[in-house]
Design a protein around this motif. Structure first.
Motif: not given
Length: 394
Positions: A52-59, A98-102, A359-370
């Motif tokens: 998740p640490a990498e893939q949320k930003w790849i998506v 910003y996502s690319f930097g993260r 669950e993957s989408v939820q992690d991207i939206v919630v954790e990424g947004g946070h």
């Protein structure tokens, strides 16, 4: 003279009407290819969401292609939606940068690992620099070190590796300021357009377009400059992910499309291309549709989901175990003679079980947004801090 001018405008209108329908069809086909390839790649990452640490930003990065393609087709089909599409495209472009930097930070192992890496590199380079100065000039080591740290602003341009963890702070600040400025300028353009003083593509002092273009150009180049410095300082650690290909493919979308728009506006301003509002916007949208199809193909290889299909054996999960054996022949010197030697390396991998897309989408939206919110607040505080000190001194 007026009759001649109206005749030219009429000719441009006829040309636009004649070319518009085929352009929408061709652009739509390219956009459809971009959508299919990008959504397939995104679904692959969501299906095998093992890191998740990498893939949320790849998506987030890959999703830029469907956003660009869809909005460009809509704008090409109906020019009335052009400004609204451009604003949405600009906002997402800033977030993608910003996502690319993260993503680069996540690939190294997170901010803590990045800080350790930068601090170690800073101490190593600082020791070499002090040694060189000491041999050449003599003098106290503490004084030399203090002098070097006092020139921290100059160091960012000439010796960024000496900044240590401050380089990460500057890189994050550069990306977030671009995201904030890009969003604000996009909505400012909408406001100016409502009052009829935006003048899209018009380089005249009484329009807002040239001023916003200058501000965004500076902000964009500063964000890129910060990212390049960060990449140069960490490229050795990023080598396993082949960062150069990712860097080039992403920057080609963000910066090439931006400069393409400015270039078309300049060519229209100088009379090289027809100075006709709808024609200028349609050219940019048509080119973006084609470019997004090319970018989607590149992303399939550059941001492939295949590396995330397998897990390390240490992670004890149920899955199919596969072993890959690599053999190589080396030449070994023995008794002044070269003899061949066989080296064999076996890597064991566990095939990752599928994950829930929900669950993957939820992690991207919630954790990424946070994470985005945290960085935005931190950046605003960093910008306000020096201003408050200055006001206090005054």
């Amino acid at each position: 003279m007026a009759g001649c001018s109206s005749h030219v405008v009429s000719a441009y209108e006829d040309a636009y009407t004649y070319l518009h329908h085929p352009a929408v069809i061709i652009g739509g086909l390219f956009a459809l290819v971009a959508l299919i390839l990008s959504l397939f790649l995104i679904l692959q990452h969501l299906r095998f969401y093992t890191n998740p640490a990498e893939q949320k930003w790849i998506v987030s990065i890959v999703f830029m292609v469907p956003v660009y393609a869809t909005e460009s087709v809509i704008s090409l089909w109906n020019p009335r939606f052009s400004l609204a599409c451009d604003i949405l495209r600009s906002c997402y472009e800033a977030f993608a940068l910003y996502s690319f930097g993260r993503y680069l930070i996540a690939c190294i192992g997170g901010e803590t690992r990045v800080i350790q890496l930068l601090e170690n590199e800073s101490r190593k380079r600082l020791g070499k620099l002090l040694l060189e100065r000491g041999e050449g000039e003599g003098g106290g080591e503490e004084e030399e070190e203090e002098e070097i740290h006092q020139k921290s602003f100059c160091n960012f341009f000439f010796r960024p590796y000496l900044l240590g963890k401050d380089l990460l702070t500057i890189e994050k600040f550069g990306l977030v300021q671009y995201m904030i400025l890009k969003t604000l300028c996009a909505f400012l353009a909408l406001l100016l357009e409502v009052f009829g003083v935006y003048g899209d593509g018009e380089f005249k002092w009484y329009y807002g377009y040239p001023y916003i273009t200058v501000v965004m150009n500076f902000s964009q180049m500063w964000a890129l400059y910060c990212l390049v410095h960060f990449y140069n300082a960490t490229h050795e650690r990023l080598r396993p992910i082949k960062p150069l290909a990712k860097f080039i493919s992403f920057k080609a979308i963000v910066f090439a499309t931006w400069w393409q728009g400015v270039g078309i506006a300049l060519l229209c301003a100088y009379g090289v291309l027809p100075k006709h509002g709808k024609m200028q916007t349609a050219l940019q949208d048509f080119f973006i549709c084609i470019e997004m199809a090319i970018a989607a193909v590149a992303h399939v290889f550059v941001f492939s989901a295949e590396p995330y299909h397998f897990l390390p054996v240490s992670e004890n999960r149920k899955g199919m175990v596969s072993a890959e054996t690599t053999k190589a022949t080396l030449k070994v010197e023995q008794s002044n003679e070269e003899k061949p030697a066989m080296v064999e390396k076996t890597e064991t991998q566990v095939e990752a079980p599928g994950t829930s897309i929900k669950e993957s989408v939820q992690d991207i939206v919630v954790e990424g947004g946070h994470r985005v919110l945290e960085d935005v607040v931190l950046t605003i505080n960093q910008a306000i801090g020096p201003m408050e000190k200055g006001v206090t001194k005054i």
